[in-house]
Design an enzyme around this catalytic site. Structure first.
Site, PDB file in Angstrom:
ATOM      1  N   HIS A  66       0.831  -1.217   0.000  1.00 11.52           N
ATOM      2  CA  HIS A  66       0.000   0.000   0.000  1.00 11.52           C
ATOM      3  C   HIS A  66       0.858   1.256   0.000  1.00 11.52           C
ATOM      4  CE1 HIS A  66      -2.903  -3.009   1.419  1.00 11.52           C
ATOM      5  NE2 HIS A  66      -3.846  -2.185   1.020  1.00 11.52           N
ATOM      6  N   HIS A  67       2.082   1.168  -0.485  1.00  7.46           N
ATOM      7  CA  HIS A  67       2.952   2.358  -0.435  1.00  7.46           C
ATOM      8  C   HIS A  67       2.509   3.412  -1.430  1.00  7.46           C
ATOM      9  CE1 HIS A  67       4.552   0.247  -3.840  1.00  7.46           C
ATOM     10  NE2 HIS A  67       5.318   1.266  -4.151  1.00  7.46           N
ATOM     11  N   ARG A  68       1.744   2.994  -2.440  1.00  9.53           N
ATOM     12  CA  ARG A  68       1.119   3.936  -3.382  1.00  9.53           C
ATOM     13  C   ARG A  68      -0.326   3.488  -3.561  1.00  9.53           C
ATOM     14  NH1 ARG A  68       5.072   7.223  -3.505  1.00  9.53           N
ATOM     15  NH2 ARG A  68       6.920   6.888  -4.766  1.00  9.53           N
ATOM     16  N   LYS A  72      -2.887  -2.144  -7.898  1.00  8.42           N
ATOM     17  CA  LYS A  72      -3.167  -2.476  -9.290  1.00  8.42           C
ATOM     18  C   LYS A  72      -2.737  -3.894  -9.608  1.00  8.42           C
ATOM     19  CE  LYS A  72      -4.477  -0.805 -13.298  1.00  8.42           C
ATOM     20  NZ  LYS A  72      -5.227  -2.069 -13.477  1.00  8.42           N
ATOM     21  N   LYS A  96       6.951  -4.577 -10.424  1.00  8.10           N
ATOM     22  CA  LYS A  96       6.757  -4.146 -11.810  1.00  8.10           C
ATOM     23  C   LYS A  96       6.402  -2.649 -11.866  1.00  8.10           C
ATOM     24  CE  LYS A  96       4.251  -7.489 -13.577  1.00  8.10           C
ATOM     25  NZ  LYS A  96       3.178  -8.309 -14.172  1.00  8.10           N
ATOM     26  N   ASP A 101       7.978   3.170 -12.781  1.00  8.64           N
ATOM     27  CA  ASP A 101       7.478   4.419 -12.190  1.00  8.64           C
ATOM     28  C   ASP A 101       5.981   4.620 -12.430  1.00  8.64           C
ATOM     29  OD1 ASP A 101       9.952   5.230 -11.168  1.00  8.64           O
ATOM     30  OD2 ASP A 101      10.576   5.962 -13.135  1.00  8.64           O
ATOM     31  N   LYS A 108      -3.292  -8.585  -6.999  1.00  8.66           N
ATOM     32  CA  LYS A 108      -3.648  -9.563  -8.032  1.00  8.66           C
ATOM     33  C   LYS A 108      -4.861 -10.352  -7.581  1.00  8.66           C
ATOM     34  CE  LYS A 108      -1.891 -11.234 -11.918  1.00  8.66           C
ATOM     35  NZ  LYS A 108      -0.990 -10.471 -12.784  1.00  8.66           N
ATOM     36  N   SER A 365      -2.175   0.593 -18.624  1.00  7.62           N
ATOM     37  CA  SER A 365      -3.309   0.650 -17.700  1.00  7.62           C
ATOM     38  C   SER A 365      -3.293   1.968 -16.928  1.00  7.62           C
ATOM     39  CB  SER A 365      -3.239  -0.504 -16.679  1.00  7.62           C
ATOM     40  OG  SER A 365      -3.819  -1.664 -17.204  1.00  7.62           O
TER      41      SER A 365
HETATM   42  N1  GLU Z   1      -2.248  -8.557 -15.696  1.00  7.60           N
HETATM   43  C1  GLU Z   1      -1.256  -7.686 -16.207  1.00  7.60           C
HETATM   44  C2  GLU Z   1       0.071  -7.903 -15.499  1.00  7.60           C
HETATM   45  O1  GLU Z   1       0.309  -8.944 -14.956  1.00  7.60           O
HETATM   46  C3  GLU Z   1      -1.706  -6.236 -16.226  1.00  7.60           C
HETATM   47  C4  GLU Z   1      -2.005  -5.627 -14.913  1.00  7.60           C
HETATM   48  C5  GLU Z   1      -2.644  -4.237 -14.976  1.00  7.60           C
HETATM   49  O2  GLU Z   1      -2.743  -3.675 -16.052  1.00  7.60           O
HETATM   50  O3  GLU Z   1      -3.057  -3.772 -13.926  1.00  7.60           O
HETATM   51  O4  GLU Z   1       0.929  -7.084 -15.535  1.00  7.60           O
END
Ligand code: GLU
Length: 474
Positions: A66-68, A72, A96, A101, A108, A365
Site C-alpha cells: 500500500h505504499h502507493r 493495481k 513491476k 514508475d 492480483k 493501464s
Molecule cells: N495482468 C497484467 C500484469 O500482470 C496487467 C495488470 C494491470 O494492467 O493492472 O501485468
C-alpha cells in the site's frame, strides 16, 4: 545422489529472488520485511446458479503493498489458481509498477475456473458476482484497487466489472477508473490490448541498441532476420510475435500452444496464423509448418530469442539443459525457476526478467486510469494544432525545393498526434528508461551480473522511497 526436487511454489520463488537483491541493499530495520510481505488476502467462496444447479466458486484478491494508491493488478481465471500464486503475482505487480514508475501498489486476483469450460453467460454471472464481493469488502475502486485483464480474462470481463461497479455507485463520476483494460467504447484506451506484447518488443529493441550486451550473449546487428520462438499465442504472445514479425522483420520460427508446437525455420506469418486459428480452433495444421511432439517443444527450439508468454514454471530443471536460445524474454510472469536461470546465466544466455519485460500492460493501464479520471481522450486537444503546424512546415518545404511530396507521403507527414501515438510513445519511453536503469544498476553493483537481481534492486529501492515518503518508516 539424486538432486533435490526443485521448489516450484511461485511465492517461494519470488521471495528467493527478492532476497538475492535485498542482500545488496541497506535500509532501516523492518523496511525490507515490510516491502517483501503481502499486506492482505481476501478469500471468497460464492455460489453461482447455472440452470437449476449451484456451483461454488473460489476466488482470491491479494493486496501486496500500500505504499502507493490505488493498488493495481490483473484478475486471472484459471483452474490452477490458488492463494500462494495470487500472493506471488501481487508481489510481482508491486515490483513491476515500481520499476516503470507507475504510482500504484501491487495486487492480483484469481478465480479458480477454467474459462474455456464456461459459456459467455456463465462467465458474466461469475464476474459480476466476483465484483459484488470485491465491492463488499472495499477491494475495488478507482482510488482503492483497480483490476485489469490477465490470463483467461480480457476486455469483455473488464466491461462487466465496470458496469457492475457503476451500478453499485450511481452518480460517481470516476467509476470508469475502477478497472482498466476495458473496451474503447466503455472507457478503454487505444493500444492497451497490445501493450504488454508491444512493451516486450520495445525492450528487445533497446537490447539491440546495446552492442556490449549483445556481445555477451553472442548476438549482433538488429532484430531483422533474428529467429524467435514464442510459447503462448494469447494476448501477450500474439502481439509480441506479430509486432516482431510485421515491424522488425524478425522470423518467428516456432509457436507453442496448449495443444502443440508448430515449427517453420523460414518463419511463420503471425496474422495469417491467427486467422487459421480463428477458423479451425487450433494453431496446429497451419500450412507450411511442421508439428513438433509436445507443447513445450517450442522452448527447446534453436533460436535467438525465446519468449515464454504463457504461465509460470516453464523453464525448470527438467528442460534447462535443452534450452537453445541466446535471450529469454520473459513475457509471462515467473516462467523461469531460479535453478534454471542459474544454469542459463552460466551458459551465457541473457534472461530479461518478467518484472521488467511484461510491465507494458500495467504502464498503459496507468494511462487508461488517468484518461478515465481526466474524462478526456489523449490527443483530443492538440491533434489539429499539430496538423496545422505540420501542414505549414510541409508547404514551406515544398515551396523551397519547388516539388510537392507524393500524396500519401504528404498525408503521413501532416498527420497530427492521436491517442494511439501518445500511448505508444509513453510506453516506448517507459521501457527504454527502465531498461537503461536496470542495466546501469547491474553494471555498478558488485557481484550482480544478472538483470533480474538488478531489476529487483531497482524495484526495492523505489518501493522503499514510497514508504519513506508516506512517513511509515522514519
Ligand atoms: N495482468 C497484467 C500484469 O500482470 C496487467 C495488470 C494491470 O494492467 O493492472 O501485468
Amino acid at each position: 545422489m539424486a538432486r533435490k526436487k526443485e521448489d516450484l511454489n511461485l511465492n517461494n520463488i519470488v521471495n528467493t529472488q527478492f532476497d538475492a537483491a535485498a542482500r545488496h541493499i541497506k535500509l532501516q530495520d523492518g523496511l525490507l520485511e515490510q516491502i517483501k510481505a503481502c499486506s492482505n488476502v481476501y478469500y471468497m467462496q460464492f455460489p453461482v446458479k447455472f440452470g437449476k444447479k449451484y456451483q461454488m466458486i473460489q476466488a482470491w484478491r491479494a493486496e501486496h503493498s500500500h505504499h502507493r494508491k490505488p493498488l493495481k493488478g490483473g484478475i486471472r481465471y484459471s483452474r490452477m489458481v490458488d492463494q500462494d500464486e495470487v500472493m506471488a503475482l501481487a508481489a510481482l505487480m508491486t515490483y513491476k509498477c515500481a520499476i516503470v514508475d507507475v504510482p500504484f501498489g501491487g495486487s492480483k486476483g484469481g478465480v479458480q475456473v477454467q474459462a474455456r469450460a464456461y459459456s459467455r453467460e456463465q462467465l458474466e454471472k461469475i464476474t459480476r458476482r466476483l465484483t459484488a464481493e470485491l465491492i463488499r469488502k472495499d477491494f475495488i475502486g478507482p482510488g482503492i484497487n483497480v483490476p485489469a485483464p490477465d490470463y483467461g480474462t480480457g476486455e469483455r470481463e473488464m466491461a462487466w466489472i465496470a458496469d457492475t461497479y457503476d451500478a453499485f455507485h450511481p452518480g460517481d463520476l470516476d467509476n470508469m477508473a475502477c478497472v482498466t483494460g476495458k473496451p474503447i467504447t466503455q472507457g478503454g484506451i487505444r493500444g492497451r490490448t497490445e501493450a504488454t506484447g508491444r512493451g516486450v518488443v520495445y525492450a528487445l529493441r533497446e537490447l539491440f541498441r546495446q552492442p556490449k550486451e549483445l556481445k555477451r550473449c553472442k548476438l549482433a546487428g538488429s532484430l531483422e532476420g533474428k529467429t524467435v520462438s514464442v510459447q503462448g499465442l494469447g494476448n501477450v504472445g500474439y502481439h509480441a510475435a506479430r509486432i516482431l514479425h510485421e515491424e522488425d522483420g524478425a522470423k518467428i520460427v516456432a509457436v507453442g500452444e496448449w495443444d502443440g508446437t508448430i515449427y517453420n525455420p523460414k518463419g511463420i506469418d503471425i496474422p495469417a496464423l491467427e486467422r487459421h486459428r480463428k477458423k479451425t480452433g487450433s494453431i496446429l495444421g497451419f500450412p507450411g509448418t511442421k508439428k513438433l511432439g509436445r507443447p513445450g517443444d517450442c522452448l527447446e527450439v534453436e533460436c535467438d530469442v525465446l519468449i515464454p508468454a504463457a504461465l509460470e514454471n516453464q523453464i525448470t530443471q527438467d528442460n534447462m539443459k535443452k534450452i537453445r536460445c541466446k535471450v529469454v524474454a520473459e513475457a509471462a510472469n515467473g516462467p523461469t525457476t531460479p535453478r534454471a536461470e542459474a544454469e542459463l546465466t552460466k551458459r551465457g544466455i541473457l534472461v530479461l526478467p518478467d518484472i521488467f519485460m511484461n510491465s507494458g500492460g500495467v504502464t498503459v493501464s496507468y494511462f487508461e486510469w488517468t484518461k478515465n479520471l481526466s474524462h478526456l481522450r489523449y490527443g483530443r486537444l492538440e491533434k489539429r494544432v499539430d496538423q496545422a503546424k505540420l501542414e505549414n512546415l510541409v508547404a514551406s518545404l515544398e515551396n523551397l525545393v519547388g516539388h510537392k511530396f507524393p500524396k500519401k507521403k504528404r498525408q503521413e507527414l501532416i498527420a497530427g498526434t492521436d491517442e494511439r501515438d501518445l500511448v505508444n510513445s509513453g510506453l516506448e519511453e517507459t521501457m527504454i528508461c527502465a531498461f537503461q536503469e536496470i542495466l546501469e544498476i547491474r553494471n555498478r553493483t558488485k557481484n550482480v551480473n544478472d538483470m533480474r537481481t538488478a531489476a529487483y534492486i531497482c524495484a526495492i529501492q523505489k518501493v522503499a522511497r514510497g514508504y519513506l515518503e508516506l512517513g511509515v518508516f522514519p
